[in-house]
Design a protein around this motif. Structure first.
Motif, PDB file in Angstrom:
ATOM      1  N   SER A  61       0.724  -1.270   0.066  1.00 40.38           N
ATOM      2  CA  SER A  61      -0.058  -0.053  -0.066  1.00 40.38           C
ATOM      3  C   SER A  61       0.893   1.048   0.057  1.00 40.38           C
ATOM      4  CB  SER A  61      -0.948   0.004   1.054  1.00 40.38           C
ATOM      5  OG  SER A  61      -1.385   1.344   1.498  1.00 40.38           O
ATOM      6  N   ASN A  62       0.738   2.160  -1.077  1.00 42.19           N
ATOM      7  CA  ASN A  62       1.156   3.293  -0.847  1.00 42.19           C
ATOM      8  C   ASN A  62       1.199   4.208   0.246  1.00 42.19           C
ATOM      9  OD1 ASN A  62       2.687   2.848  -3.348  1.00 42.19           O
ATOM     10  ND2 ASN A  62       0.971   3.799  -4.586  1.00 42.19           N
ATOM     11  N   PHE A  63      -0.108   4.274   0.802  1.00 41.10           N
ATOM     12  CA  PHE A  63      -0.452   4.850   1.842  1.00 41.10           C
ATOM     13  C   PHE A  63       0.142   4.352   3.019  1.00 41.10           C
ATOM     14  CE2 PHE A  63      -3.205   5.517   5.646  1.00 41.10           C
ATOM     15  CZ  PHE A  63      -3.247   6.926   5.844  1.00 41.10           C
ATOM     16  N   ASP A  64       0.145   3.295   3.203  1.00 45.82           N
ATOM     17  CA  ASP A  64       0.934   2.452   4.510  1.00 45.82           C
ATOM     18  C   ASP A  64       2.423   2.963   4.459  1.00 45.82           C
ATOM     19  OD1 ASP A  64      -1.413   1.703   5.204  1.00 45.82           O
ATOM     20  OD2 ASP A  64      -0.959  -0.400   4.830  1.00 45.82           O
ATOM     21  N   ALA A  65       2.793   2.810   3.043  1.00 47.52           N
ATOM     22  CA  ALA A  65       4.300   3.003   2.989  1.00 47.52           C
ATOM     23  C   ALA A  65       4.776   4.393   3.207  1.00 47.52           C
ATOM     24  CB  ALA A  65       5.104   2.901   1.441  1.00 47.52           C
ATOM     25  N   ALA A  66       3.668   5.364   2.904  1.00 44.42           N
ATOM     26  CA  ALA A  66       3.985   6.881   3.232  1.00 44.42           C
ATOM     27  C   ALA A  66       3.874   7.233   4.764  1.00 44.42           C
ATOM     28  CB  ALA A  66       2.916   7.709   2.460  1.00 44.42           C
ATOM     29  N   MET A  67       3.080   6.471   5.326  1.00 44.58           N
ATOM     30  CA  MET A  67       2.923   6.609   6.964  1.00 44.58           C
ATOM     31  C   MET A  67       4.063   6.057   7.644  1.00 44.58           C
ATOM     32  SD  MET A  67       0.201   8.642   7.257  1.00 44.58           S
ATOM     33  CE  MET A  67       0.473   8.701   9.050  1.00 44.58           C
ATOM     34  N   ILE A  91      11.906   7.695  20.609  1.00 44.48           N
ATOM     35  CA  ILE A  91      10.771   6.596  20.221  1.00 44.48           C
ATOM     36  C   ILE A  91       9.672   6.709  20.434  1.00 44.48           C
ATOM     37  CG2 ILE A  91      10.575   4.113  19.760  1.00 44.48           C
ATOM     38  CD1 ILE A  91      12.895   4.912  18.595  1.00 44.48           C
ATOM     39  N   LEU A  92       9.186   6.803  21.769  1.00 41.13           N
ATOM     40  CA  LEU A  92       7.885   7.029  22.355  1.00 41.13           C
ATOM     41  C   LEU A  92       7.193   8.340  21.788  1.00 41.13           C
ATOM     42  CD1 LEU A  92       5.662   6.240  23.971  1.00 41.13           C
ATOM     43  CD2 LEU A  92       6.764   7.303  25.911  1.00 41.13           C
ATOM     44  N   VAL A  93       8.128   9.338  21.668  1.00 46.47           N
ATOM     45  CA  VAL A  93       7.851  10.636  21.130  1.00 46.47           C
ATOM     46  C   VAL A  93       7.132  10.764  19.811  1.00 46.47           C
ATOM     47  CG1 VAL A  93       8.107  13.153  20.834  1.00 46.47           C
ATOM     48  CG2 VAL A  93       8.921  12.249  22.878  1.00 46.47           C
ATOM     49  N   ALA A  98       3.418  10.174  15.259  1.00 46.90           N
ATOM     50  CA  ALA A  98       3.070   9.649  13.918  1.00 46.90           C
ATOM     51  C   ALA A  98       1.517   9.068  14.453  1.00 46.90           C
ATOM     52  CB  ALA A  98       3.978   8.583  13.691  1.00 46.90           C
ATOM     53  N   TYR A  99       1.097   8.300  15.444  1.00 50.07           N
ATOM     54  CA  TYR A  99      -0.061   7.999  15.722  1.00 50.07           C
ATOM     55  C   TYR A  99      -0.927   9.200  15.395  1.00 50.07           C
ATOM     56  CZ  TYR A  99      -3.605   5.346  18.676  1.00 50.07           C
ATOM     57  OH  TYR A  99      -4.777   4.712  18.988  1.00 50.07           O
ATOM     58  N   ALA A 100      -0.917  10.315  16.212  1.00 53.19           N
ATOM     59  CA  ALA A 100      -1.776  11.534  15.967  1.00 53.19           C
ATOM     60  C   ALA A 100      -1.924  11.782  14.718  1.00 53.19           C
ATOM     61  CB  ALA A 100      -1.249  12.546  17.091  1.00 53.19           C
ATOM     62  N   GLY A 242      -0.408  -0.444  11.803  1.00 53.76           N
ATOM     63  CA  GLY A 242       0.907  -1.114  11.598  1.00 53.76           C
ATOM     64  C   GLY A 242       1.730  -0.423  10.774  1.00 53.76           C
ATOM     65  N   PRO A 243       1.462   0.557   9.945  1.00 55.49           N
ATOM     66  CA  PRO A 243       2.514   1.348   9.303  1.00 55.49           C
ATOM     67  C   PRO A 243       3.481   1.947  10.261  1.00 55.49           C
ATOM     68  CG  PRO A 243       0.312   1.722   8.136  1.00 55.49           C
ATOM     69  CD  PRO A 243       0.189   0.786   9.317  1.00 55.49           C
ATOM     70  N   VAL A 244       2.634   2.665  11.161  1.00 50.89           N
ATOM     71  CA  VAL A 244       3.504   3.370  12.301  1.00 50.89           C
ATOM     72  C   VAL A 244       4.522   2.693  13.039  1.00 50.89           C
ATOM     73  CG1 VAL A 244       3.449   4.684  14.496  1.00 50.89           C
ATOM     74  CG2 VAL A 244       1.645   4.855  12.597  1.00 50.89           C
ATOM     75  N   LEU A 245       4.148   1.279  13.338  1.00 50.79           N
ATOM     76  CA  LEU A 245       4.973   0.254  13.934  1.00 50.79           C
ATOM     77  C   LEU A 245       6.227  -0.216  12.938  1.00 50.79           C
ATOM     78  CD1 LEU A 245       2.627  -2.168  15.773  1.00 50.79           C
ATOM     79  CD2 LEU A 245       4.138  -0.516  16.700  1.00 50.79           C
ATOM     80  N   ALA A 246       5.706  -0.207  11.792  1.00 41.74           N
ATOM     81  CA  ALA A 246       6.645  -0.430  10.757  1.00 41.74           C
ATOM     82  C   ALA A 246       7.647   0.371  10.481  1.00 41.74           C
ATOM     83  CB  ALA A 246       6.082  -0.806   9.398  1.00 41.74           C
ATOM     84  N   GLY A 247       7.354   1.600  10.459  1.00 41.99           N
ATOM     85  CA  GLY A 247       8.426   2.821  10.534  1.00 41.99           C
ATOM     86  C   GLY A 247       9.389   2.835  11.716  1.00 41.99           C
ATOM     87  N   ALA A 248       8.694   2.532  12.902  1.00 42.31           N
ATOM     88  CA  ALA A 248       9.638   2.724  14.041  1.00 42.31           C
ATOM     89  C   ALA A 248      10.538   1.284  13.922  1.00 42.31           C
ATOM     90  CB  ALA A 248       8.562   2.626  15.228  1.00 42.31           C
TER      91      ALA A 248
END
Length: 329
Positions: A61-67, A91-93, A98-100, A242-248
């Motif tokens: 997903s392009n959107f997930d990759a972007a996030m 990391i938490l910050v 990113a979650y927000a 998932g995209p947020v976790l993937a980025g971290a």
């Protein structure tokens, strides 16, 4: 599940015995098997082996990759723009920011898959975790127990990585670390949990935050135990996209790989020497490519094959042609 738990306890017992042997005999035999070129390659392999897990989760997903990229940017900005405690918690910050942002563009603007907050409301504030008693089977124990050897190699690589980050000689504590992991694995298996060991993700967080205090882990363990009795907190964690976790994960896994390179640099490993060059090259490809071997019902995955491959290859080449001192062309 019970059969697997019995095997986990057996694995932990072997792991603990190895720890006692190291405490009694020292670490020279481990150093002989795992010199800096090998440990550095193993540490780097851990990060590279985990990387596809994070990347593949957003590849469709392009959107997930972007996030995921937005999350990486949030963590990066937290690392360079914040100071004091916020920088320690970068990391938490970064995750919170990113979650927000994800919630704003999905739940607010209707892009992508929105976060389902209903699971939080449906979960109870307090509840007992599920416990499962182990069942001891010779077949399961023989199948799982050898994993202790892999854990020894991985744990050693992790300790070397932390030593490289802190600039301290942690070799005197290697036996304790093995013993602690072995006992923890036995306790976990006895109550229905998985095997435990040092986690590469935590080392990546240490590399980012530069917080190395062992007291932090004691406090974190206490909070984790308390939060384990709150299904609502578990539901909150499940809402993290998932995209947020993937980025971290991309950030953390990358830092692990860099920690391996740091071991080479600090120990002045000569990659122009053919032995070191071949060992490093083969180990990285075995790990990054997740080269797996099946032994009946037991599978040795990329980290395992890379670990054993690096050890055996270095032993063979070091004693093969004059210590492997030929120079790469």
């Amino acid at each position: 599940i019970g059969l697997a738990l019995g095997g986990i306890i057996a694995c932990g017992a072997i792991y603990a015995v190895i720890g006692l042997i190291v405490m009694a005999m020292g670490t020279r035999w481990i150093e002989f098997l795992l010199p800096p070129v090998v440990t550095g390659a193993i540490v780097m392999t851990i990060g590279l082996n985990l990387a596809p897990v994070a990347v593949s989760s957003v590849a469709g997903s392009n959107f997930d990759a972007a996030m995921a990229l937005v999350t990486i940017l949030c963590i990066g900005l937290a690392a360079v723009l914040t100071r004091g405690m916020l920088q320690r918690l970068l990391i938490l910050v970064g995750l919170v920011a990113a979650y927000a942002i994800y919630a704003l563009v999905t739940n607010g603007l209707g892009w992508g898959t929105p976060i389902d907050f209903s699971i939080i409301e449906e979960a109870a504030w307090f509840g007992m975790p599920a416990f499962t008693a182990p069942t001891f089977s010779p077949h399961a124990m023989v199948l799982i127990a050898p994993v202790a050897i892999i854990l020894v190699a991985e744990n050693l690589g992790h300790i070397k990585a932390v030593g490289a980050m802190t600039g301290r000689d942690l070799d005197p504590y290697i036996g304790r670390a093995f013993l602690g992991d072995g006992l923890a694995t036995m306790v976990s298996g006895a109550s229905g949990g998985t095997g435990v060991t040092t986690y590469a993700e935590n080392i990546g967080v240490m590399a980012v935050t530069r917080v190395y205090s062992t007291l932090i882990f004691v406090a974190a363990a206490g909070f984790a135990i308390l939060l384990g009795f709150s299904p609502r907190f578990g539901a909150l964690i499940q809402t993290i996209p998932g995209p947020v976790l993937a980025g971290a994960s991309i950030v953390v896994f990358g830092l692990i790989a860099v920690a391996g390179a740091r071991i080479w640099v600090q120990n002045q490993v000569d990659l122009g020497e053919n032995t070191n060059l071949i060992v490093a090259a083969v180990t990285l490809v075995l790990g990054a490519g997740n080269f797996s071997i099946d032994f009946g019902g037991f599978t040795l995955d990329g980290i395992g094959t890379a670990t054993f491959g690096a050890i055996l290859l270095h032993l063979v080449l070091r004693h093969g042609t004059g210590g492997g001192r030929g120079r790469a062309i």
